[in-house]
Design a protein around this motif. Structure first.
Motif, PDB file in Angstrom:
ATOM      1  N   SER A 228      43.308  13.028   8.532  1.00 10.62           N
ATOM      2  CA  SER A 228      43.103  12.084   9.668  1.00 10.62           C
ATOM      3  C   SER A 228      41.797  11.549   9.691  1.00 10.62           C
ATOM      4  CB  SER A 228      43.727  12.571  10.591  1.00 10.62           C
ATOM      5  OG  SER A 228      43.501  12.097  11.792  1.00 10.62           O
TER       6      SER A 228
ATOM      7  N   GLU B 133      40.900  10.176  12.797  1.00 12.20           N
ATOM      8  CA  GLU B 133      41.001   9.716  14.269  1.00 12.20           C
ATOM      9  C   GLU B 133      39.863  10.717  14.903  1.00 12.20           C
ATOM     10  OE1 GLU B 133      45.058  10.709  15.668  1.00 12.20           O
ATOM     11  OE2 GLU B 133      45.887   8.889  14.733  1.00 12.20           O
TER      12      GLU B 133
ATOM     13  N   ARG C  72      39.111  12.242  18.810  1.00 16.78           N
ATOM     14  CA  ARG C  72      39.655  12.892  19.915  1.00 16.78           C
ATOM     15  C   ARG C  72      38.914  13.530  20.720  1.00 16.78           C
ATOM     16  NH1 ARG C  72      43.155   9.556  18.945  1.00 16.78           N
ATOM     17  NH2 ARG C  72      45.282   9.737  18.390  1.00 16.78           N
TER      18      ARG C  72
ATOM     19  N   HIS D  25      36.865  14.882  14.771  1.00 20.30           N
ATOM     20  CA  HIS D  25      36.942  13.824  13.916  1.00 20.30           C
ATOM     21  C   HIS D  25      37.189  14.221  12.524  1.00 20.30           C
ATOM     22  CE1 HIS D  25      34.179  10.511  11.263  1.00 20.30           C
ATOM     23  NE2 HIS D  25      35.533  10.028  11.844  1.00 20.30           N
TER      24      HIS D  25
ATOM     25  N   ALA E  18      35.622   4.292  18.434  1.00 18.63           N
ATOM     26  CA  ALA E  18      36.594   5.347  18.772  1.00 18.63           C
ATOM     27  C   ALA E  18      36.373   6.223  19.974  1.00 18.63           C
ATOM     28  CB  ALA E  18      36.810   6.170  17.525  1.00 18.63           C
TER      29      ALA E  18
ATOM     30  N   GLU F  61      38.689   6.827  23.491  1.00 26.90           N
ATOM     31  CA  GLU F  61      39.230   8.025  23.970  1.00 26.90           C
ATOM     32  C   GLU F  61      38.678   8.009  25.490  1.00 26.90           C
ATOM     33  OE1 GLU F  61      40.629  11.401  22.865  1.00 26.90           O
ATOM     34  OE2 GLU F  61      41.690   9.308  22.360  1.00 26.90           O
TER      35      GLU F  61
END
Length: 281
Positions: free
Chosen positions: A182, A184, A186, A227, A258, A262
């Motif tokens: 991933s 992404e 968070r 990350h 990103a 968040e």
């Protein structure tokens, strides 16, 4: 499974907390009496009622500790559980009167049939040792731990991850094999299970040199920035409402957009976020 380890009977537990197995058994009997009939007591009320009884006065500090260490074995053995909240107060009740159909704490072998698959559903692939560290800090006898995993038979599949043998749920094996890395980002809250599930000692999640930045004094687990599946930093929400992101300088660059995405999610959840600050540490 927590009760089966009988941690409160171990010398190290008694040295640290000053309560003998005999006292723990007497405390359990007293708690059952105090909570009988559906009675609900706050931590302070329960502690005061206990220390007022002969033989428990010397345990005031242990019973009023915010960690609730002395109360945990009573919960593990089914003698108390959390009751309805009263504002900001935690209350305790007897599961016998509070939990519909209460049949007592299951035997460890029966509990393993539920707890191990539930853990693996969230955190596989994982080792038996990782499960035990998450459950009770590795206190289960190794032979018992192996036997409980073996008892699940074909429900589990063994896999190899970076040269280490681990388990997945057999029904999930193909889906796990198809997972791709991933990218992404968070912002996860303090004590998030993404960190606690594998444990802060898992260097695949938290670099060994950064463990102290996440696992801090007095048992605090910091909010983290994730990350590409790894902890890339930590963050705090200041009194002014700024999210102060502290990225580990050795981590791959975390996209600013990103983080801002968040931030918007965090603002919607808390209603307190006013801005973003990013710095390397």
């Amino acid at each position: 499974m927590l009760a089966a380890a009988r941690t409160w009977e171990k010398p190290v537990w008694q040295r640290n907390f000053g309560v003998s197995p005999r006292q723990m058994e007497a405390l359990g009997d007293a708690v059952e009496e105090l909570l009988d009939g559906g009675r609900s007591l706050s931590r302070a009320e329960l502690a005061e009622a206990l220390v007022a009884r002969p033989g428990f006065g010397e345990l005031r500090d242990q019973l009023t500790s915010g960690w609730g260490t002395v109360l945990k074995p009573l919960a593990w053995t089914g003698r108390l559980c959390h009751g309805p909240g009263e504002g900001g107060r935690t209350t305790f009740v007897s599961p016998r009167s509070y939990v519909p159909g209460w049949k007592g704490v299951p035997e460890p072998e029966a509990a393993a049939q539920v707890a191990i698959p539930a853990y693996l559903r969230a955190h596989d692939p994982a080792t038996a040792e990782a499960f035990d560290a998450w459950l009770i800090r590795g206190m289960t006898r190794k032979a018992d731990l192996r036997a409980r995993f073996a008892s699940l038979g074909g429900r589990l599949a063994e896999v190899e991850v970076d040269g280490e043998h681990a388990y997945v749920l057999a029904e999930d094996a193909e889906a796990v094999a198809r997972v791709r890395p991933s990218k992404e980002v968070r912002l996860l809250a303090a004590f998030d299970q993404y960190v606690l599930g594998p444990g802060t000692a898992d260097a695949r999640v938290i670099a060994a040199g950064r463990r102290k930045a996440v696992s801090r004094t007095a048992g605090w687990i910091a909010p983290v920035v994730v990350h590409r599946g790894r902890v890339a930093g930590v963050w705090d929400l200041t009194d002014e409402g700024t999210v102060d992101v502290q990225l580990f300088e050795e981590s791959p660059e975390v996209p600013r957009d990103a983080l801002e995405s968040e931030l918007a999610h965090l603002a919607a959840c808390t209603g307190r976020v006013r801005g973003l600050s990013v710095r390397a540490v």
